[in-house]
Design a protein around this motif. Structure first.
Motif, PDB file in Angstrom:
ATOM      1  N   HIS A 186       0.880  -1.209   0.100  1.00 59.17           N
ATOM      2  CA  HIS A 186      -0.052   0.004   0.132  1.00 59.17           C
ATOM      3  C   HIS A 186       0.914   1.299  -0.105  1.00 59.17           C
ATOM      4  O   HIS A 186       0.734   2.218  -0.792  1.00 59.17           O
TER       5      HIS A 186
ATOM      6  N   ASN B 280       1.368   5.788  -7.752  1.00 58.64           N
ATOM      7  CA  ASN B 280       0.300   6.320  -8.134  1.00 58.64           C
ATOM      8  C   ASN B 280       0.547   7.698  -8.669  1.00 58.64           C
ATOM      9  O   ASN B 280       0.382   8.217  -9.686  1.00 58.64           O
TER      10      ASN B 280
ATOM     11  N   THR C  52       1.043   4.119  -3.106  1.00 54.24           N
ATOM     12  CA  THR C  52       0.459   5.593  -3.148  1.00 54.24           C
ATOM     13  C   THR C  52       1.710   6.492  -3.881  1.00 54.24           C
ATOM     14  O   THR C  52       1.107   7.183  -4.750  1.00 54.24           O
ATOM     15  N   PRO C  53       2.874   6.337  -3.587  1.00 51.62           N
ATOM     16  CA  PRO C  53       3.787   7.449  -4.264  1.00 51.62           C
ATOM     17  C   PRO C  53       3.879   7.022  -5.600  1.00 51.62           C
ATOM     18  O   PRO C  53       4.257   7.601  -6.828  1.00 51.62           O
TER      19      PRO C  53
END
Lengths: 622, 122
Positions: free
Chosen positions: A248, A255, A252-253
């Motif tokens: 996860h 994305n 995030t980065p």
């Protein structure tokens, strides 16, 4: 601690196999042979001694008769007969005959008797010699008579002796042996608390003592192993949690990288800085590649942790195929491939895990697209019946580079992209096919490959059209009277429901019950399967949480009982176990529609999310 | 072109998506939590809402349910965005009343298609 377990003592059922009988038979044979030899010798001896006795008796009689005749030469004949009769009666002979000159005398009964003859010269006169005949019973008859007596005696003695021998062997050898057998059997069935009586001083005493020591050792080792396994499990759980969090955190980065690079690519186009576009595109595709790697690694770690859950839903195959085709089309165009789709009309519906099936198809199609240039990729869907079951078959066929025969075998193994150069050229983790295989197996089917280098590959997926077929149909579902209250009926308004917790460990019972109570669920508790069944007579819970290792009635038996009982066959069931459940048991539990929650650090969290899922499942269904 | 509300707590995702949507000519309002999103939707009357699922305070499912339950906002189409590609998440989102669903990382072209479809007058 004496904990005697008796195996059936019915030795008559297989009496030839009993050690007591075997030893007795052996001993008896030896004794019978010995007795036979001794008896034969004795009878021979007896015969010769009788013969000698008769001969000696005859000599004695002859002497006495000679004396009589000499003394009574002048006497009366009648007197001689009387004296001879006296002699005969005292001698044990049957009859005595005498011929004296012209006269013959006979006393006793000579009929059928053997005879010993004696010729006696006398001092009376020449020609006055005595011929004496002594009659005695037939020797052979005498011996036969004795032999019969002997045989009867021997057999009676042997019978008594044999019985005694059997009895003593049973007491001395058989009983302790049987206890040992029972104890070993108990241990083999997993009851390690069994201990033998060690009061005996003989070999069995020693054996029992060492047996007990061995069990103590085993139990100690088992405890150590369990501890080690528990540690390993907690490490593995930590690893899984770490991976999940990690993925996860990585996503995030990532994305942002993917999004911003894509955005910059567009902006570069807008402001006319076209020379930047290829580089920005590289950043974007590298980011997407990294994302797919992370997803694959996460999937695989989930598979390895046994955390893959199948969520079957009913879906239209047409929708799935058109969705997959839409998604794969850009990749097909990139290598200038033509995608040909063959679907029966209508393709029908399927009850399976749509997400996983989609992933498998995407994987196969993107491989086909990746390894084929200016070629053709065919996706074919067909349905067939096998052994009375409905199956769905997908074929993904390409005209690409193909796979060498020697590489086919390990194609579905982890990290086995055909060679490292292809990883560089085509990208990918080499995990896709391994994941696809595991997913297909999880969905009750299989995946097969057929390929020829240079002319293309053909992957075939066979899946049951109804994943529910794998779950046993509750046998008595139709026999439940409609009016009867089923356990597991939806909780009334304002009531979050009732749960039955079955666990012999007070602290884990407490933990589960507090977790459920925090969710507003009423809790009833039982320590084992039997208690739980007794409780179910009067209580109607909406959910059951059970441990697997329980006294009296273990979790597996309890679950079987639950599923066989029409009132509880549909009841949501959660197995909370500290034990590492082996694949066979896991499969069995899945078949019984039990959800598995491992006991451990995040038990609470897992229970809560499972509950939410169950509640949502109900609202979604209703 | 249209007035959109983006409810997303992650700053980078919010920035990225809002800028890309703005570049396509849309007016983008942003909210960082479920509550502010619901409040903004009520006052600003956007033509479409993009809703992240994992939000602080009011989560995306709950916010969707609230928005669809209020007369003033019930007509606004909602597209739910989530990083979880779980089928259950999608079903829960549809159960909450959303109009469409997309997974993150966002495939921008696909998302634009969905937005345009929903914005077309019925």
């Amino acid at each position: 601690m004496v904990n005697e377990v008796i195996v059936s003592d019915d030795w008559t059922r297989n009496w030839q196999a009993s050690i007591a009988v075997k030893i007795t038979a052996l001993v008896m044979w030896v004794i019978i042979v010995a007795v036979f030899i001794v008896a034969t010798w004795l009878l021979r001896d007896m015969e010769s001694r009788l013969q000698a006795d008769f001969e000696a008796g005859a000599d004695r009689i002859a002497y006495q008769v000679a004396s009589l005749v000499e003394a009574g030469a002048a006497g009366e004949t009648a007197d001689l007969t009387a004296r001879m009769a006296e002699l005969q009666q005292g001698s044990g002979f049957s009859a005595i005959g005498l011929s004296l000159g012209q006269q013959d005398f006979l006393v006793g009964d000579a009929d059928g008797q053997d005879v010993i003859e004696r010729h006696l010269p006398t001092a009376l006169a020449p020609g006055q010699d005595i011929d004496l005949e002594v009659f005695h019973p037939n020797l052979d008859e005498l011996v036969a008579q004795r032999r019969n007596q002997l045989v009867i005696g021997i057999f009676a003695t042997l019978l008594v002796f044999g019985l005694f021998l059997t009895w003593s062997i049973r007491t001395i050898v058989h009983r302790p042996l049987q206890q040992l057998v029972s104890a070993t059997r108990a241990v083999s069935e997993g009851r390690r608390e069994v201990r033998l009586d060690i009061s005996r001083e003989d070999e069995f005493g020693y054996l029992s003592r060492f047996f007990n020591q061995m069990l103590d050792r085993l139990m100690a080792q088992q405890r150590e192993l369990e501890q080690a396994a528990e540690e390993a499990r907690s490490v593995s759980r930590a690893k899984s949690a770490f991976l999940a969090n990690m993925s996860h955190e990585l996503r995030t980065p990532l994305n942002a990288i993917i999004g911003y690079s894509e955005m910059l690519e567009e902006e570069a186009g807008d402001i006319g800085a076209r020379e930047l576009t290829p580089d920005l595109h590289k950043i974007n595709s590298a980011g997407r590649h990294l994302l797919s790697l992370i997803n694959d690694v996460l999937d695989l770690s989930k598979i390895e942790a046994g955390k893959i859950e199948i969520n079957p839903v009913m879906f239209q195959l047409r929708d799935l195929v058109s969705d997959v085709v839409d998604n794969i089309q850009p990749m097909m165009l990139r290598n200038n491939n033509h995608l040909q789709v063959e679907v029966p009309d209508p393709p029908g519906r399927m009850f399976s895990d749509e997400t996983k099936l989609r992933q498998v198809l995407m994987n196969l199609l993107s491989n086909a697209a990746k390894f084929t240039e200016d070629g053709k990729v065919r996706l074919q869907l067909s349905r067939r019946r096998e052994r009375g079951e409905d199956w769905v078959q997908f074929v993904v066929e390409d005209t690409g580079i193909g796979i060498a025969p020697e590489k086919l075998g390990r194609l579905f193994q982890e990290f086995s992209q055909v060679d490292s150069s292809s990883t560089r050229k085509y990208g990918g983790t080499g995990l896709g096919l391994a994941i696809s295989r595991r997913f297909c197996e999880k969905l009750g089917g299989r995946i097969e490959v057929d390929s020829e280098p240079g002319s293309g590959s053909r992957f075939t997926i066979h899946l049951p059209a109804d994943f529910g077929q794998l779950l046993p149909e509750p046998a008595s579902r139709t026999t439940v009277p409609a009016t009867r209250d089923r356990v597991g009926d939806t909780a009334g308004p304002g009531n979050a429901g009732k749960a039955l917790i079955v666990d012999d460990n007070a602290s884990s019972r407490d933990l589960i019950s507090r977790t459920l109570q925090a969710e507003g669920i009423e809790v009833i508790e039982a320590r084992d399967g039997r208690e739980a069944i007794a409780l179910l007579e009067s209580q109607r819970p909406h959910l059951i949480c059970t441990d697997l290792i329980l006294p009296n009635m273990n979790g597996f038996d309890f679950i079987k009982w639950l599923r066989a009982n029409p009132l509880t066959t549909e009841l949501p069931l959660v197995v909370v176990s500290a034990m590492d459940i082996n694949p066979a048991d896991r499969r069995e539990l899945e078949l019984q529609r039990a959800r598995i929650v491992p006991k451990g650090v995040n038990l609470r969290q897992q229970l809560v999310s499972l509950l939410q899922e169950l509640v949502n499942g109900e609202t979604a269904a209703g | 072109m249209a007035r959109l509300l983006l409810v997303e707590d992650n700053e980078m995702n919010r920035d990225m998506l809002s800028r890309r949507l703005t570049r396509r000519g849309h007016e983008v309002l942003t909210a960082v939590s479920g509550h502010t999103g619901v409040a903004l939707a009520g006052t600003e009357q956007p033509e479409l809402i993009l809703m992240d699922l994992s939000l602080p305070d009011l989560d995306g499912w709950e916010a969707t349910r609230v928005l669809k339950g209020e007369d003033r906002t019930a007509h606004i189409p909602i597209v739910v965005l989530t990083a979880h590609a779980m089928a259950e998440d999608r079903e829960r989102a549809f159960a909450a009343g959303c109009d469409d669903y997309d997974t993150k990382p966002v495939d921008f072209a696909r998302l634009m298609e969905k937005i345009e479809r929903l914005l077309q007058p019925a």
